[in-house]
Write a protein that holds these residues in place. Structure first.
Motif, PDB file in Angstrom:
ATOM      1  N   ALA A 209     -11.774   5.908   9.251  1.00  0.00           N
ATOM      2  CA  ALA A 209     -12.277   6.446   7.938  1.00  0.00           C
ATOM      3  C   ALA A 209     -13.116   7.661   8.315  1.00  0.00           C
ATOM      4  O   ALA A 209     -13.070   8.509   7.690  1.00  0.00           O
ATOM      5  CB  ALA A 209     -13.337   5.290   7.390  1.00  0.00           C
TER       6      ALA A 209
ATOM      7  N   GLU B 250       0.866  -1.211   0.095  1.00  0.00           N
ATOM      8  CA  GLU B 250       0.027  -0.205  -0.079  1.00  0.00           C
ATOM      9  C   GLU B 250       0.999   1.083  -0.086  1.00  0.00           C
ATOM     10  O   GLU B 250       0.362   2.417   0.213  1.00  0.00           O
ATOM     11  CB  GLU B 250      -1.211   0.050   1.181  1.00  0.00           C
ATOM     12  CG  GLU B 250      -2.067  -0.881   0.834  1.00  0.00           C
ATOM     13  CD  GLU B 250      -3.065  -0.371  -0.107  1.00  0.00           C
ATOM     14  OE1 GLU B 250      -3.379   0.881  -0.395  1.00  0.00           O
ATOM     15  OE2 GLU B 250      -3.203  -1.069  -1.094  1.00  0.00           O
TER      16      GLU B 250
ATOM     17  N   ARG C  41      -8.377  -4.608   1.718  1.00  0.00           N
ATOM     18  CA  ARG C  41      -9.873  -4.773   1.893  1.00  0.00           C
ATOM     19  C   ARG C  41     -10.521  -3.683   2.633  1.00  0.00           C
ATOM     20  O   ARG C  41     -10.016  -3.396   3.950  1.00  0.00           O
ATOM     21  CB  ARG C  41     -10.278  -6.405   2.535  1.00  0.00           C
ATOM     22  CG  ARG C  41      -9.986  -7.654   1.952  1.00  0.00           C
ATOM     23  CD  ARG C  41      -9.933  -8.531   2.799  1.00  0.00           C
ATOM     24  NE  ARG C  41      -9.374  -9.825   2.006  1.00  0.00           N
ATOM     25  CZ  ARG C  41     -10.171 -10.657   1.265  1.00  0.00           C
ATOM     26  NH1 ARG C  41     -11.520 -10.467   1.070  1.00  0.00           N
ATOM     27  NH2 ARG C  41      -9.523 -11.839   0.789  1.00  0.00           N
ATOM     28  N   ARG C  42     -11.792  -3.258   2.337  1.00  0.00           N
ATOM     29  CA  ARG C  42     -12.500  -2.465   3.091  1.00  0.00           C
ATOM     30  C   ARG C  42     -12.795  -2.692   4.443  1.00  0.00           C
ATOM     31  O   ARG C  42     -12.689  -1.731   5.358  1.00  0.00           O
ATOM     32  CB  ARG C  42     -13.534  -1.900   2.272  1.00  0.00           C
ATOM     33  CG  ARG C  42     -13.418  -1.256   1.122  1.00  0.00           C
ATOM     34  CD  ARG C  42     -14.698  -0.419   0.708  1.00  0.00           C
ATOM     35  NE  ARG C  42     -14.550   0.041  -0.628  1.00  0.00           N
ATOM     36  CZ  ARG C  42     -14.188   1.325  -0.781  1.00  0.00           C
ATOM     37  NH1 ARG C  42     -13.971   2.124   0.063  1.00  0.00           N
ATOM     38  NH2 ARG C  42     -14.075   1.754  -2.052  1.00  0.00           N
ATOM     39  N   SER C  43     -12.752  -4.071   4.886  1.00  0.00           N
ATOM     40  CA  SER C  43     -13.086  -4.469   6.050  1.00  0.00           C
ATOM     41  C   SER C  43     -12.185  -4.282   6.988  1.00  0.00           C
ATOM     42  O   SER C  43     -12.158  -4.321   8.298  1.00  0.00           O
ATOM     43  CB  SER C  43     -13.437  -5.941   6.090  1.00  0.00           C
ATOM     44  OG  SER C  43     -12.481  -6.680   5.463  1.00  0.00           O
ATOM     45  N   GLU C  44     -10.789  -4.402   6.532  1.00  0.00           N
ATOM     46  CA  GLU C  44      -9.811  -4.098   7.196  1.00  0.00           C
ATOM     47  C   GLU C  44      -9.316  -2.608   7.814  1.00  0.00           C
ATOM     48  O   GLU C  44      -8.276  -2.426   8.544  1.00  0.00           O
ATOM     49  CB  GLU C  44      -8.228  -4.822   6.575  1.00  0.00           C
ATOM     50  CG  GLU C  44      -8.238  -6.199   6.156  1.00  0.00           C
ATOM     51  CD  GLU C  44      -8.082  -6.788   7.726  1.00  0.00           C
ATOM     52  OE1 GLU C  44      -7.371  -6.446   8.303  1.00  0.00           O
ATOM     53  OE2 GLU C  44      -8.502  -7.962   7.846  1.00  0.00           O
ATOM     54  N   ILE C  45     -10.075  -1.606   6.956  1.00  0.00           N
ATOM     55  CA  ILE C  45      -9.661  -0.100   7.341  1.00  0.00           C
ATOM     56  C   ILE C  45     -10.781   0.067   8.656  1.00  0.00           C
ATOM     57  O   ILE C  45     -11.853  -0.255   8.830  1.00  0.00           O
ATOM     58  CB  ILE C  45     -10.001   0.829   6.167  1.00  0.00           C
ATOM     59  CG1 ILE C  45      -9.282   0.313   5.062  1.00  0.00           C
ATOM     60  CG2 ILE C  45      -9.951   1.956   6.662  1.00  0.00           C
ATOM     61  CD1 ILE C  45      -9.377   1.147   3.899  1.00  0.00           C
TER      62      ILE C  45
ATOM     63  N   ARG D  82      -4.624  -4.359  -3.149  1.00  0.00           N
ATOM     64  CA  ARG D  82      -5.985  -3.217  -2.718  1.00  0.00           C
ATOM     65  C   ARG D  82      -5.958  -3.942  -1.246  1.00  0.00           C
ATOM     66  O   ARG D  82      -6.159  -5.214  -1.047  1.00  0.00           O
ATOM     67  CB  ARG D  82      -6.894  -3.059  -3.581  1.00  0.00           C
ATOM     68  CG  ARG D  82      -7.896  -2.267  -3.016  1.00  0.00           C
ATOM     69  CD  ARG D  82      -9.113  -1.939  -3.886  1.00  0.00           C
ATOM     70  NE  ARG D  82      -8.776  -2.423  -5.080  1.00  0.00           N
ATOM     71  CZ  ARG D  82      -9.985  -2.186  -6.117  1.00  0.00           C
ATOM     72  NH1 ARG D  82     -10.872  -1.701  -5.478  1.00  0.00           N
ATOM     73  NH2 ARG D  82      -9.573  -2.390  -7.608  1.00  0.00           N
TER      74      ARG D  82
END
Length: 174
Positions: free
Chosen positions: A101, A29, A92-96, A90
């Motif tokens: 956010a 990233e 995962r959105r669940s890891e953010i 990329r």
């Protein structure tokens, strides 16, 4: 024939593989160094061009920087473009972290609003070549500290310490 691998050893190996993949996902990233240099120079050019060439170039330079940002966003969405930018996977959105956010969205909104409100009350020229000085400071900050700032933000954005379950951070290449 080889002896079957005992289940605890197999499970330990699988967990090590998962942790290795998580570390790869986090490491991927980070942008390539040249991306920070290009955007640092673009910031400098946008802020310094009116000082050297007059206010007539402001719209042209802004259009060029906007095209650069759009090209960057499009490249991030394609596998080859993302690899060229140094981001082959990329997160995962669940890891953010949702808290991160939400906080970052509110911070960006506050900065944009302060910029718009501040632009109404600021004089046109604080001092000669103020845009050049601001562009040099902002561009140099991005070029010199961009990767470490991104690494810090990435570590804040990730949930937990990477040991909370079986799901990986990264999901495939783009």
């Amino acid at each position: 024939m080889s002896d079957p691998v005992p289940p605890p050893a197999e499970a330990a190996r699988a967990l090590r593989d998962i942790e290795r993949l998580r570390a790869q996902g986090r490491a991927s990233e980070r942008q390539s160094r040249w991306v920070g240099v290009v955007f640092g120079l673009a910031i400098f050019a946008e802020l310094a061009a009116p000082d050297f060439f007059g206010d007539g170039v402001r719209s042209g330079v802004s259009l060029a920087v906007t095209a650069l940002v759009v090209a960057y966003a499009v490249m991030l969405r394609t596998p080859r473009g993302a690899a060229l930018l140094g981001r082959p996977t990329r997160v995962r959105r669940s890891e953010i972290s949702p808290r991160f956010a939400r906080t970052s969205q509110l911070t960006i909104l506050a900065i944009v609003l302060l910029g718009f409100v501040g632009a109404l009350f600021m004089p046109d020229h604080l001092f000669p070549y103020a845009g050049t000085v601001a562009g040099a400071v902002l561009g140099a900050t991005l070029i010199i500290f961009g990767r470490s700032l991104q690494r810090g933000l990435n570590s804040l954005a990730m949930r937990g310490d990477g040991k909370d379950g079986m799901s990986g951070v990264a999901h495939g290449s783009r």
